[in-house]
Design a protein around this motif. Structure first.
Motif, PDB file in Angstrom:
ATOM      1  N   ASP A 130       0.813  -1.216   0.000  1.00 20.64           N
ATOM      2  CA  ASP A 130       0.000   0.000   0.000  1.00 20.64           C
ATOM      3  C   ASP A 130       0.851   1.273   0.000  1.00 20.64           C
ATOM      4  OD1 ASP A 130      -2.323  -1.399  -0.065  1.00 20.64           O
ATOM      5  OD2 ASP A 130      -2.790  -1.199   2.060  1.00 20.64           O
ATOM      6  N   TRP A 131       1.922   1.269   0.772  1.00 14.44           N
ATOM      7  CA  TRP A 131       2.719   2.494   0.921  1.00 14.44           C
ATOM      8  C   TRP A 131       3.432   2.888  -0.378  1.00 14.44           C
ATOM      9  CZ3 TRP A 131       7.947   2.365   0.003  1.00 14.44           C
ATOM     10  CH2 TRP A 131       8.578   1.116   0.024  1.00 14.44           C
ATOM     11  N   VAL A 132       3.598   1.918  -1.293  1.00 18.06           N
ATOM     12  CA  VAL A 132       4.279   2.213  -2.558  1.00 18.06           C
ATOM     13  C   VAL A 132       3.447   3.181  -3.405  1.00 18.06           C
ATOM     14  CG1 VAL A 132       5.148   1.193  -4.704  1.00 18.06           C
ATOM     15  CG2 VAL A 132       5.519   0.028  -2.531  1.00 18.06           C
ATOM     16  N   THR A 133       2.131   3.234  -3.149  1.00 21.92           N
ATOM     17  CA  THR A 133       1.281   4.179  -3.868  1.00 21.92           C
ATOM     18  C   THR A 133       1.805   5.606  -3.723  1.00 21.92           C
ATOM     19  OG1 THR A 133      -0.692   2.803  -3.579  1.00 21.92           O
ATOM     20  CG2 THR A 133      -1.045   5.140  -4.044  1.00 21.92           C
ATOM     21  N   ALA A 134       2.286   5.947  -2.533  1.00 32.23           N
ATOM     22  CA  ALA A 134       2.802   7.303  -2.293  1.00 32.23           C
ATOM     23  C   ALA A 134       4.012   7.594  -3.176  1.00 32.23           C
ATOM     24  CB  ALA A 134       3.173   7.470  -0.830  1.00 32.23           C
ATOM     25  N   VAL A 135       4.873   6.610  -3.349  1.00 34.07           N
ATOM     26  CA  VAL A 135       6.045   6.783  -4.215  1.00 34.07           C
ATOM     27  C   VAL A 135       5.586   6.970  -5.650  1.00 34.07           C
ATOM     28  CG1 VAL A 135       8.200   5.733  -5.003  1.00 34.07           C
ATOM     29  CG2 VAL A 135       7.427   5.358  -2.650  1.00 34.07           C
ATOM     30  N   ALA A 136       4.573   6.195  -6.056  1.00 33.40           N
ATOM     31  CA  ALA A 136       4.050   6.305  -7.421  1.00 33.40           C
ATOM     32  C   ALA A 136       3.429   7.680  -7.662  1.00 33.40           C
ATOM     33  CB  ALA A 136       3.019   5.208  -7.670  1.00 33.40           C
ATOM     34  N   VAL A 137       2.684   8.181  -6.687  1.00 31.28           N
ATOM     35  CA  VAL A 137       2.044   9.492  -6.828  1.00 31.28           C
ATOM     36  C   VAL A 137       3.092  10.595  -6.942  1.00 31.28           C
ATOM     37  CG1 VAL A 137       0.626  11.217  -5.653  1.00 31.28           C
ATOM     38  CG2 VAL A 137      -0.099   8.828  -5.682  1.00 31.28           C
ATOM     39  N   MET A 138       4.176  10.469  -6.183  1.00 24.64           N
ATOM     40  CA  MET A 138       5.193  11.519  -6.179  1.00 24.64           C
ATOM     41  C   MET A 138       5.961  11.588  -7.486  1.00 24.64           C
ATOM     42  SD  MET A 138       6.802  11.763  -2.354  1.00 24.64           S
ATOM     43  CE  MET A 138       7.192  10.025  -2.188  1.00 24.64           C
ATOM     44  N   PHE A 139       6.035  10.489  -8.231  1.00 24.73           N
ATOM     45  CA  PHE A 139       6.827  10.482  -9.464  1.00 24.73           C
ATOM     46  C   PHE A 139       6.350  11.534 -10.473  1.00 24.73           C
ATOM     47  CE2 PHE A 139       7.570   8.925 -13.799  1.00 24.73           C
ATOM     48  CZ  PHE A 139       8.960   8.923 -13.809  1.00 24.73           C
ATOM     49  N   PRO A 140       5.081  11.518 -10.924  1.00 24.31           N
ATOM     50  CA  PRO A 140       4.658  12.556 -11.887  1.00 24.31           C
ATOM     51  C   PRO A 140       4.649  13.949 -11.284  1.00 24.31           C
ATOM     52  CG  PRO A 140       2.792  11.194 -11.225  1.00 24.31           C
ATOM     53  CD  PRO A 140       4.003  10.532 -10.684  1.00 24.31           C
ATOM     54  N   ILE A 141       4.403  14.047  -9.979  1.00 20.28           N
ATOM     55  CA  ILE A 141       4.383  15.363  -9.335  1.00 20.28           C
ATOM     56  C   ILE A 141       5.777  15.988  -9.349  1.00 20.28           C
ATOM     57  CG2 ILE A 141       4.064  16.585  -7.143  1.00 20.28           C
ATOM     58  CD1 ILE A 141       1.770  14.682  -6.508  1.00 20.28           C
ATOM     59  N   PHE A 142       6.771  15.218  -8.959  1.00 22.52           N
ATOM     60  CA  PHE A 142       8.134  15.749  -8.907  1.00 22.52           C
ATOM     61  C   PHE A 142       8.671  16.033 -10.310  1.00 22.52           C
ATOM     62  CE2 PHE A 142       7.962  14.975  -4.539  1.00 22.52           C
ATOM     63  CZ  PHE A 142       9.135  15.348  -3.918  1.00 22.52           C
TER      64      PHE A 142
END
Length: 336
Positions: free
Chosen positions: A208-220
């Motif tokens: 579940d926590w990997v979702t946060a890493v995925a979300v940050m990729f396009p944002i960054f």
């Protein structure tokens, strides 16, 4: 619960000290330090972290709808401008005020945004949230006043014509507030992108926590585009490219790499902390995270003698402002 709280505190401390190494770079102008920082933290670190941590990285982002890329990209573009202004504010007014005013503004606006999307909460929650927002606002005003007094104290003992006598505090505070307003684009990008990215991440067997890493990729990545253009222009305008050839480049690079890793890792660690805290992760966990960040930044500023020339009144206003922010953040968390 205990593990989640400790992780949130650690993440807040990391975010609070990420900019500290900037004070120790040598031979770099503002543009050199922060252009290299944003290159690393917006592109290099997120790409490496995402490819290593996200199973099915290529498929997840290759199949992401174009409309979602556009929505996240535009919001992240505004966030990128906000973070860039944050770096400028720190350069003007130091860690203590730069962090607390910027983050206070983000919390202020971020607490109101859900009302536009989800409507008003029940009366008791609404009263608590609005009360907390007012206390945070009071904290921002007190710290702004403390900064103006500090500038006046420094100008009184500085030689005429020196930088300390120049009057940059008002400009720095204004930049921090506007930057904080724009930085709320991160919240919108996260809200828009999370449903698809969570489902896609889960489909590839990620935790579940990997979702946060995925979300940050396009944002960054999207946020980094505006910074690349901005600093490329100013490096050329100020003819600062040559400053990268300083003998201190290796040590400067390591200091700035520390900044980049801590800046990115703080967000990722908080996402993990929020996951560990369960239902209270995005409320109580967020309050703990921001409180730890602000307190760390204030302590860092004091340790590095940002307030050494400030009067007792200025320091008292600073401490009162910090206390108001901490209380306000916790009240907002309780309301949520």
């Amino acid at each position: 619960m205990t593990e989640g709280v400790l992780l949130a505190i650690t993440a807040g401390i990391m975010l609070g000290i990420y900019a500290l190494p900037e004070k120790f770079t040598k031979g770099f102008q503002y543009e050199n330090t922060w252009s290299l920082f944003f290159l690393l933290t917006m592109f290099v670190v997120p790409i490496i972290a995402s490819m290593l941590l996200i199973e099915g990285f290529g498929e997840i982002f290759g199949e992401m709808p174009a409309e979602l890329w556009v929505k996240m990209g535009l919001a992240s573009f505004l966030w990128g401008i906000g973070v860039m202004m944050w770096s400028r504010a720190i350069n003007y007014i130091g860690l203590s005020l730069g962090f607390s005013i910027f983050i206070g503004t983000v919390i202020l606006i971020g607490s109101l945004l859900p009302f536009l999307v989800d409507g008003l909460p029940d009366t008791d929650s609404l009263v608590l949230i609005l009360g907390g927002i007012l206390v945070v606002l009071l904290g921002i005003v007190l710290k702004g006043r403390a900064g103006l007094l500090r500038e006046k104290d420094e100008a009184a003992i500085a030689p005429k014509g020196s930088e300390a006598a120049g009057g940059n505090m008002t400009t720095g505070i204004l930049i921090a507030v506007i930057g904080g307003l724009l930085a709320t684009g991160f919240s919108y990008a996260n809200a828009v992108g999370r449903p698809y990215l969570h489902e896609a991440s889960q489909a590839h067997g990620n935790a579940d926590w990997v979702t946060a890493v995925a979300v940050m990729f396009p944002i960054f990545i999207s946020g980094g585009i505006v910074m690349t253009a901005y600093f490329g222009y100013h490096l050329s305008k100020k003819q600062a490219w040559g400053a990268f050839k300083t003998p201190a480049f290796a040590s400067n690079f390591l200091l700035i790499l520390f900044m980049a890793v801590f800046h990115y890792a703080a967000s990722a660690l908080f996402a993990f902390a929020a996951f560990k805290l369960g239902d209270s992760g995005n409320t109580v966990g967020y309050a703990i995270y921001n409180t730890a960040c602000v307190v760390t930044a204030i302590v860092s500023g004091i340790v590095t003698k940002e307030w050494v020339s400030a009067s007792g009144k200025a320091k008292r206003l600073l401490y009162a402002g910090v206390a108001c922010m901490i209380i306000g953040i916790l009240v907002i968390a309780a309301g949520n």
